[in-house]
Design a protein around this motif. Sequence first.
Motif, mmCIF file in Angstrom:
data_model
loop_
_atom_site.group_PDB
_atom_site.id
_atom_site.type_symbol
_atom_site.label_atom_id
_atom_site.label_comp_id
_atom_site.label_asym_id
_atom_site.label_seq_id
_atom_site.Cartn_x
_atom_site.Cartn_y
_atom_site.Cartn_z
ATOM 1 N N VAL A 45 18.594 1.671 30.075
ATOM 2 C CA VAL A 45 19.879 1.337 29.324
ATOM 3 C C VAL A 45 20.933 2.232 30.139
ATOM 4 O O VAL A 45 21.860 1.774 30.598
ATOM 5 C CB VAL A 45 20.100 1.273 27.797
ATOM 6 N N VAL A 46 20.393 3.565 30.253
ATOM 7 C CA VAL A 46 21.640 4.436 30.989
ATOM 8 C C VAL A 46 21.792 3.896 32.166
ATOM 9 O O VAL A 46 22.657 4.109 32.713
ATOM 10 C CB VAL A 46 20.862 6.000 30.601
ATOM 11 N N PHE A 47 20.595 3.830 32.999
ATOM 12 C CA PHE A 47 20.318 3.285 34.379
ATOM 13 C C PHE A 47 21.259 2.030 34.306
ATOM 14 O O PHE A 47 22.109 1.931 35.403
ATOM 15 C CB PHE A 47 19.224 2.939 34.870
ATOM 16 N N ALA A 48 21.130 1.263 33.584
ATOM 17 C CA ALA A 48 21.989 -0.049 33.913
ATOM 18 C C ALA A 48 23.410 -0.009 33.731
ATOM 19 O O ALA A 48 24.381 -0.407 34.311
ATOM 20 C CB ALA A 48 21.392 -1.057 32.581
ATOM 21 N N LEU A 49 23.935 0.855 32.692
ATOM 22 C CA LEU A 49 25.340 1.096 32.536
ATOM 23 C C LEU A 49 25.797 1.850 33.740
ATOM 24 O O LEU A 49 27.030 1.420 34.269
ATOM 25 C CB LEU A 49 25.480 2.019 31.144
ATOM 26 N N GLY A 50 25.105 2.620 34.229
ATOM 27 C CA GLY A 50 25.628 3.397 35.453
ATOM 28 C C GLY A 50 25.738 2.288 36.413
ATOM 29 O O GLY A 50 26.594 2.361 37.196
ATOM 30 N N ALA A 51 24.692 1.506 36.621
ATOM 31 C CA ALA A 51 24.564 0.718 37.882
ATOM 32 C C ALA A 51 25.593 -0.483 37.726
ATOM 33 O O ALA A 51 26.253 -0.837 38.829
ATOM 34 C CB ALA A 51 23.111 0.008 37.938
ATOM 35 N N VAL A 52 25.754 -1.125 36.687
ATOM 36 C CA VAL A 52 26.759 -2.440 36.426
ATOM 37 C C VAL A 52 28.053 -2.001 36.355
ATOM 38 O O VAL A 52 28.865 -2.392 36.718
ATOM 39 C CB VAL A 52 26.159 -3.126 35.303
ATOM 40 N N ALA A 53 28.352 -1.062 35.459
ATOM 41 C CA ALA A 53 29.876 -0.593 34.685
ATOM 42 C C ALA A 53 30.193 0.265 35.714
ATOM 43 O O ALA A 53 31.380 0.478 35.734
ATOM 44 C CB ALA A 53 29.602 -0.636 33.328
ATOM 45 N N GLY A 54 29.464 1.217 36.143
ATOM 46 C CA GLY A 54 29.977 2.300 36.865
ATOM 47 C C GLY A 54 29.624 3.691 36.254
ATOM 48 O O GLY A 54 29.353 3.770 35.135
ATOM 49 N N LEU A 55 29.562 4.683 37.099
ATOM 50 C CA LEU A 55 29.185 5.965 36.599
ATOM 51 C C LEU A 55 29.892 6.586 35.510
ATOM 52 O O LEU A 55 29.351 7.203 34.616
ATOM 53 C CB LEU A 55 29.022 7.091 37.775
ATOM 54 N N ARG A 56 31.152 6.039 35.433
ATOM 55 C CA ARG A 56 32.033 6.607 34.332
ATOM 56 C C ARG A 56 31.612 6.129 32.851
ATOM 57 O O ARG A 56 31.933 6.561 32.014
ATOM 58 C CB ARG A 56 33.492 6.559 34.633
#
Length: 149
Positions: A45-56
């Motif tokens: 989930v952490v990876f998905a948020l960074g990949a899809v929504a952006g690192l911020r």
Amino acid sequence: MPDPTPGVPVRVDPRGPRFAAVLTTLVLLLVLLTGSGVLLAAQAVVFALGAVAGLRWSPYGWLYRRLVRPRLGPPRELEDERPPRFAQAVGLGFAVVGAAGYLSGVTWLGIAASAAALAAAFLNAAFGYCLGCELYLLAVRSRARLSNG
């Protein structure tokens, strides 16, 4: 979440992704020690948020901005967010495969995928070498060569 200015790459403090790699390394070590598919799914989930929504929008990015960045001086330079976002997508792939392995009882698959993700995260955390970022740059160069000839 869309980028703030369409067509203009988001620039990030390069210390943020490295901080995230330290946390990811610790989580993946814990996954390998415990065999927890649930913990690996949370990392996915952490990876998905960074990949899809952006690192911020990643929890690790949030921790960096709130707890670490205020204690540091400004970065010497900013870097394009696209390579680390791609790296997050690669990590997501490994985490999903690993979590599926652990949760379905195919433990060897969980271990192999977790170990591969751990190796990449550790390279970034310890040496500042982002394997996923390098894969991104290789893909961009290959695509450019294919379109030019």
